[in-house]
Design an enzyme around this catalytic site. Structure first.
Site, PDB file in Angstrom:
ATOM      1  N   GLU A  89      38.877  49.552 -50.097  1.00  0.00           N
ATOM      2  CA  GLU A  89      37.656  49.698 -49.441  1.00  0.00           C
ATOM      3  C   GLU A  89      37.779  49.439 -47.789  1.00  0.00           C
ATOM      4  OE1 GLU A  89      34.437  46.590 -50.948  1.00  0.00           O
ATOM      5  OE2 GLU A  89      35.828  46.525 -52.761  1.00  0.00           O
ATOM      6  N   CYS A 102      36.055  47.547 -40.612  1.00  0.00           N
ATOM      7  CA  CYS A 102      36.679  46.457 -41.335  1.00  0.00           C
ATOM      8  C   CYS A 102      37.843  47.452 -42.415  1.00  0.00           C
ATOM      9  CB  CYS A 102      35.772  45.527 -41.934  1.00  0.00           C
ATOM     10  SG  CYS A 102      36.744  44.399 -43.146  1.00  0.00           S
ATOM     11  N   CYS A 109      45.667  41.760 -53.644  1.00  0.00           N
ATOM     12  CA  CYS A 109      46.129  40.547 -52.760  1.00  0.00           C
ATOM     13  C   CYS A 109      46.570  39.526 -53.608  1.00  0.00           C
ATOM     14  CB  CYS A 109      45.012  40.006 -52.009  1.00  0.00           C
ATOM     15  SG  CYS A 109      45.507  38.674 -50.797  1.00  0.00           S
ATOM     16  N   CYS A 113      42.641  33.205 -53.196  1.00  0.00           N
ATOM     17  CA  CYS A 113      41.921  32.277 -52.702  1.00  0.00           C
ATOM     18  C   CYS A 113      40.755  32.124 -53.926  1.00  0.00           C
ATOM     19  CB  CYS A 113      41.102  32.737 -51.545  1.00  0.00           C
ATOM     20  SG  CYS A 113      42.543  32.685 -50.166  1.00  0.00           S
ATOM     21  N   CYS A 116      37.540  34.616 -53.398  1.00  0.00           N
ATOM     22  CA  CYS A 116      37.567  35.975 -53.231  1.00  0.00           C
ATOM     23  C   CYS A 116      38.015  37.090 -54.177  1.00  0.00           C
ATOM     24  CB  CYS A 116      39.003  36.122 -51.873  1.00  0.00           C
ATOM     25  SG  CYS A 116      38.896  37.599 -51.391  1.00  0.00           S
ATOM     26  N   CYS A 333      34.165  41.414 -49.795  1.00  0.00           N
ATOM     27  CA  CYS A 333      35.228  42.708 -50.110  1.00  0.00           C
ATOM     28  C   CYS A 333      35.726  42.336 -51.311  1.00  0.00           C
ATOM     29  CB  CYS A 333      36.064  42.292 -48.912  1.00  0.00           C
ATOM     30  SG  CYS A 333      36.576  40.571 -48.596  1.00  0.00           S
TER      31      CYS A 333
HETATM   32  N1  SAH Z   1      43.537  37.760 -46.143  1.00  0.00           N
HETATM   33  C1  SAH Z   1      42.911  37.675 -44.685  1.00  0.00           C
HETATM   34  C2  SAH Z   1      41.918  38.884 -44.778  1.00  0.00           C
HETATM   35  C3  SAH Z   1      40.956  39.188 -45.851  1.00  0.00           C
HETATM   36  S1  SAH Z   1      39.573  38.181 -46.074  1.00  0.00           S
HETATM   37  C4  SAH Z   1      42.206  36.236 -44.703  1.00  0.00           C
HETATM   38  O1  SAH Z   1      42.462  35.630 -45.647  1.00  0.00           O
HETATM   39  O2  SAH Z   1      41.589  36.105 -43.746  1.00  0.00           O
HETATM   40  C5  SAH Z   1      38.552  38.402 -44.877  1.00  0.00           C
HETATM   41  C6  SAH Z   1      37.642  37.267 -44.754  1.00  0.00           C
HETATM   42  O3  SAH Z   1      36.618  37.129 -45.836  1.00  0.00           O
HETATM   43  C7  SAH Z   1      38.345  35.860 -44.925  1.00  0.00           C
HETATM   44  O4  SAH Z   1      37.785  34.954 -44.105  1.00  0.00           O
HETATM   45  C8  SAH Z   1      38.047  35.466 -46.156  1.00  0.00           C
HETATM   46  O5  SAH Z   1      38.330  34.069 -46.630  1.00  0.00           O
HETATM   47  C9  SAH Z   1      36.582  35.828 -46.566  1.00  0.00           C
HETATM   48  N2  SAH Z   1      36.038  36.111 -47.858  1.00  0.00           N
HETATM   49  C10 SAH Z   1      36.636  36.444 -49.140  1.00  0.00           C
HETATM   50  N3  SAH Z   1      35.909  36.398 -49.875  1.00  0.00           N
HETATM   51  C11 SAH Z   1      34.729  35.955 -49.497  1.00  0.00           C
HETATM   52  C12 SAH Z   1      33.449  35.524 -50.099  1.00  0.00           C
HETATM   53  N4  SAH Z   1      33.269  35.790 -51.442  1.00  0.00           N
HETATM   54  N5  SAH Z   1      32.528  35.368 -49.386  1.00  0.00           N
HETATM   55  C13 SAH Z   1      32.638  35.033 -48.023  1.00  0.00           C
HETATM   56  N6  SAH Z   1      33.595  35.278 -47.422  1.00  0.00           N
HETATM   57  C14 SAH Z   1      34.881  35.814 -48.043  1.00  0.00           C
END
Ligand code: SAH
Length: 343
Positions: A89, A102, A109, A113, A116, A333
């Protein structure tokens, strides 16, 4: 077939030497490629070279598979197809000052988390540097009007950029190269969940890009619950690494803080965060959590976010609430990709 966008200028110089072509062709080929021009149309190259390039390379191995355009703010969400059939994406957001893309750095990944969608199926593979360049060029091409449409890049799509370190560094060097589209490192943000040893490397190897840390918690207890990486690198180590980054690059650190109902959104959390970040040259982005069905975590809603911001303000911590863009097309994302994979 090789991906021509995986080659930086030195790679082209080496390649040209092996086929007995002049070194100065490297800049020509590189310049054309980053304008999105096909070998066929590279008008200042000899025909024999064009034929050889066509045999050995494809110009871009990333194509737009699907595009959703927001009726609200013009945000474009892209699904890109890769040559091996994987999909990733990207998002394009238009602001007054320019266009920000972006991009994804990995297929899937492995950071897992709790909030995510990107990590739901684990890591499939790293993207190559050329595939990341390909995302940028595919969107430039989709926008039309030449090769300078995109002014800013954020590495915040699927994947953990510092878990694909060498390719990401090569990508940033290529995309900021004056012979290509020449996006200044100052206009590039790299977002990481906090792979600290790589943050030191980044400061030493590259400097200049904006470092964004996905913090999402004011202490290790909460962070450990939502981000498994915190067991390898805790908040203390992150703070040491970002101080080093700031000292080395002079770039203010950005912290991302997604507000999760009942997890990290209390006034006490805001106070604790203020103490944690006191004195550090930084900015906090408060983000409304995007709901991911498989994860079940809820966003805090408007009032807790406002209250949180107020505490940070009062304590002199620079902070803003991230504007939600493209909310009518797809949320967080990784979600759109999953939907398409399922169908
Ligand atoms: N792996 C990297 C970059 C990708 S995620 C990182 O962790 O920073 C990009 C951002 O989106 C990160 O801050 C991540 O924590 C956040 N993110 C992921 N899922 C999300 C969600 N469901 N709602 C809001 N932010 C989210």
């Amino acid at each position: 077939m090789l991906n021509a966008l995986d080659f930086d200028l030195n790679d082209w110089i080496d390649y040209l030497a092996t086929i007995g072509q002049a070194k100065f062709r490297a800049k020509q080929i590189y310049g054309w490629l980053h304008k999105g021009v096909k070998f066929e149309k590279m008008s200042n190259l000899p025909n024999t070279l064009v034929q050889k390039l066509k045999e050995d390379f494809s110009e871009n191995q990333v194509s737009v598979y699907k595009k959703l355009v927001s009726g609200k703010d013009g945000t474009r969400k892209y699904i890109f197809a890769l040559q091996d059939g994987n999909i990733i994406e990207g998002v394009l957001m238009s602001y007054k000052y320019g266009n920000t893309i972006c991009i994804s750095t990995q297929v899937g990944c492995r950071m897992n988390c709790a909030f995510c969608a990107s990590g739901l199926d684990g890591l499939v593979r790293n993207l190559t540097a050329g595939e990341m360049v390909g995302e940028v060029l595919a969107v430039n091409n989709d926008l039309g009007n030449g090769d300078r449409q995109i002014t800013n890049i954020v590495l915040m799509g699927s994947g953990e950029p510092l878990d694909n370190y060498d390719n990401v560094i090569k990508f940033i060097n290529m995309i900021s190269d004056a012979n290509g589209i020449n996006i200044s490192k100052r206009n590039i943000s790299l977002s990481t969940c906090g792979l600290c040893d790589k943050i030191y490397n980044l400061a030493d190897d590259l400097g200049g890009v904006t470092l964004t840390i996905s913090l999402h918690a004011p202490n290790d207890k909460i962070r450990g619950q939502i981000m498994p990486i915190n067991k390898a690198y805790n908040i203390d180590e992150i703070l040491k690494a970002v101080k080093y980054y700031f000292d080395k690059t002079g770039r203010r650190i950005i912290f991302e803080y997604s507000m999760i109902k009942g997890v990290n959104d209390s006034v006490d959390c805001a106070k604790e965060l203020s103490l944690l970040l006191k004195g550090l040259p930084c900015h906090v982005n408060l983000i409304n959590l995007n709901y991911v069905k498989e994860k079940g975590l809820q966003s805090s809603g408007k009032e807790p976010v406002q209250a949180f911001l107020k505490v940070l303000d009062k304590n002199g911590i620079s902070a803003t609430i991230r504007r939600t863009m493209g909310s009518d097309i797809e949320g967080a994302c990784g979600q759109l990709r999953r939907k398409i994979l399922k169908n």
